[in-house]
Design a protein around this motif. Structure first.
Motif, PDB file in Angstrom:
ATOM      1  N   ASP A 235      46.650  40.108  33.177  1.00 20.82           N
ATOM      2  CA  ASP A 235      47.744  39.699  34.059  1.00 20.82           C
ATOM      3  C   ASP A 235      48.670  38.752  33.285  1.00 20.82           C
ATOM      4  O   ASP A 235      48.204  37.813  32.626  1.00 20.82           O
ATOM      5  CB  ASP A 235      47.195  38.999  35.295  1.00 20.82           C
TER       6      ASP A 235
ATOM      7  N   ALA B 281      43.295  38.680  36.153  1.00 16.08           N
ATOM      8  CA  ALA B 281      43.319  38.515  37.605  1.00 16.08           C
ATOM      9  C   ALA B 281      42.148  39.267  38.220  1.00 16.08           C
ATOM     10  O   ALA B 281      41.654  40.256  37.667  1.00 16.08           O
ATOM     11  CB  ALA B 281      44.635  39.025  38.188  1.00 16.08           C
TER      12      ALA B 281
ATOM     13  N   HIS C 291      40.456  41.646  40.920  1.00 18.72           N
ATOM     14  CA  HIS C 291      40.763  42.779  41.798  1.00 18.72           C
ATOM     15  C   HIS C 291      39.464  43.223  42.470  1.00 18.72           C
ATOM     16  O   HIS C 291      38.423  43.322  41.820  1.00 18.72           O
ATOM     17  CB  HIS C 291      41.374  43.939  41.013  1.00 18.72           C
TER      18      HIS C 291
ATOM     19  N   GLN D  85      43.626  39.369  43.625  1.00 15.86           N
ATOM     20  CA  GLN D  85      45.043  39.710  43.678  1.00 15.86           C
ATOM     21  C   GLN D  85      45.259  40.944  44.536  1.00 15.86           C
ATOM     22  O   GLN D  85      46.264  41.064  45.234  1.00 15.86           O
ATOM     23  CB  GLN D  85      45.567  39.943  42.261  1.00 15.86           C
TER      24      GLN D  85
END
Length: 510
Positions: free
Chosen positions: A439, A445, A447, A481
């Motif tokens: 990211d 990030a 997920h 995210q």
């Protein structure tokens, strides 16, 4: 205590006329299995194999293949289990571990395997056709079954999943297998004895190169049961094979359990014969566990273990009925658990840290990998699992993720396990999985992927509730995210959740 595989041979001799295997429309008795093991042991010796020699084995699941594994242990070989699905590089890596011969059968003698073997002599079970191999089944029957294995020799190399790119061979000695709870019925407690009794008709599938598959066939055969090898009828193995064969016990991975429950919700399948279903291989969320018990009854067990450490703990139906759905049970007898901090210091009761395991049947080390041995083995026989967890006041083990299953968010380590636990605690969620992707703003990030619980479909409001729950319990860096709702998680060749496949659907931000 007899040296492995002595306890199995004794058990087969005790009831020679009973069925050891059912396969392809035939019944193989215990007496026939003994004769087959003797014949194959003699053939292996004639091929020049003996104590300490490496024998790579890549076979399908048949009575002959199981007999070949045991025969190799009778003569004292180091069995190198070759899993299906290895690409060329991994095959070369595994077959390069001081292997003196390769054993195949007609179903597994693929060109890529034979090419990777190179000059290694090839032995076969059954007709070889154009394959230049020695057929071990052509030899005469052997009148004796003398175990020539040596206690300190390595009995088998069981391989890790290779999630880091290269499978590691976990070396387990004959002494360790002789001490293993599954192979010693004289030391079974009430839980293990009841578990073995429930394996009266055990569904045997997968690959004998798997430590778990090899381990859990033991309670069946040593307890007097029959290992049923199913035929492929085009339908999912679970639950249809249970109905078709009257199966009383089996093992199953979490993804396969989810698929089974999906079938049972839409189709009428009689699974009333089932008395024990061991779920293992990856963490099982409390909602999914409760759903399994609701559909299957009080037959579900949950187990925790590692290739490096063998079976560590077991959660029984009685534990589940008492409400312990978030635990993986108590340690097996003679298994010790220590929860430690980053410096290796022991953490007090209910404190979170890395799980260390000690037992008579842990691996002696990774074959030919001193650097990994230095990182994994500790003084006093302790093995680092790299799993995170804690012990509660009643001695039950709880898993909190993998120490290596981490995402670097804003240069801070965020562990996937605790996030998965929070997400799986939402009433709409049966299973939850977390991956990290590059990211541009945060380095990496989080997920998340969630499989809905039965009768639920998480909407936008539910997803916001999940994010808020992660925020409240774990902090901003741990908030996913994205949270994607998926009908099921993909599985790898071993049946475990395949996070790398999930990662492919995440678009990195650069």
């Amino acid at each position: 205590m007899s040296l492995f595989p002595g306890s199995l041979l004794d058990a087969l001799r005790e009831s020679p006329g009973t069925a050891a295997f059912e396969h392809a429309g035939r019944v193989v008795s215990r007496e026939e299995s003994l004769r087959l093991i003797g014949r194959l042991a003699a053939a292996l010796r004639d091929a020049g194999l003996g104590p300490g020699d490496g024998l790579a084995v890549r076979t399908s699941v048949t009575p002959e293949a199981f007999a070949a594994h045991i025969a190799a242990h009778v003569v004292g070989c180091r069995v190198v289990g070759v899993r299906p699905g290895y690409p060329a590089g991994q095959l070369a890596h595994v077959l390069g571990m001081d292997v003196g011969a390769l054993l195949v059968d007609p179903q597994t003698a693929s060109p890529d395997l034979l090419e990777a073997a190179g000059p290694i002599p090839v032995l076969s079970l059954g007709g070889t056709g154009a394959l230049e191999a020695r057929n071990l089944l052509d030899g005469p029957e052997s009148a004796t079954l003398d175990v020539t294995a040596r206690p300190g020799d390595v009995a088998l190399l069981a391989f890790t999943s290779g999630s880091t790119g290269r499978p590691k061979g976990c070396a387990v000695t004959y002494r360790a297998l002789s001490e293993h709870w599954a192979w010693q019925p004289r030391s079974w407690g009430p839980v293990a004895a009841g578990f073995a009794a429930a394996f009266e008709r055990y569904l045997l599938f997968g690959t004998l190169a798997s430590m778990v598959v090899f381990e859990f066939v033991a309670p069946c055969l040593l307890g007097g049961g029959t290992a049923v090898i199913p035929a492929d009828d085009g339908r999912p193995l679970f639950p249809y094979a249970i109905e078709r064969y009257g199966i009383t016990g089996s093992i199953v991975t979490v993804p396969r359990l989810g698929q089974m429950l999906d079938v049972l919700r839409r189709d009428t399948v009689d699974v009333g014969s089932l008395r024990a279903l061991m779920v293992s291989g990856s963490p099982l969320g409390p909602n999914r566990l409760a759903e399994a018990v609701e559909l299957l009854g009080p037959v579900v067990y949950n187990g925790y273990g590692q290739t490096e450490a063998g079976s560590v703990s077991m959660l029984t139906p009685a534990d589940i009925a008492a409400g312990r759905l978030d635990s993986v049970g108590r340690p097996h007898p003679r298994v010790e658990i220590s929860v430690r901090d980053d410096a290796g210091g022991e953490i007090g009761q209910e404190g979170n840290g890395e799980i260390y395991v000690r037992s008579p049947y842990t691996m002696s080390g990774y074959w030919g990998d001193p650097a990994e041995n230095d990182a994994t083995l500790r003084t006093g026989g302790w093995v680092r699992t790299r799993d995170l967890g804690h012990l509660d006041r009643d001695g039950y083990l709880h898993l909190d993720g993998r120490s290596r299953d981490a995402v670097m968010v804003n240069a801070m380590v965020v562990y996937a396990g605790p996030i998965e636990r929070v997400l799986a605690g939402h009433p709409d969620v049966a299973e939850a999985y977390v991956v990290g992707a590059p990211d541009e703003r945060t380095g990496e990030a989080v997920h998340a992927f969630v499989v809905p619980a039965a009768g639920h479909r998480p909407d936008g409001a539910a997803l916001k509730e999940m994010s808020a729950a992660v925020q409240d319990e774990l902090g901003e860096d741990s908030v996913p995210q994205t949270i994607r709702v998926v009908p099921a998680v993909p599985a790898d060749a071993s049946g475990k959740p395949d996070k790398r496949a999930l990662l492919k659907v995440v678009e990195p931000r650069f």
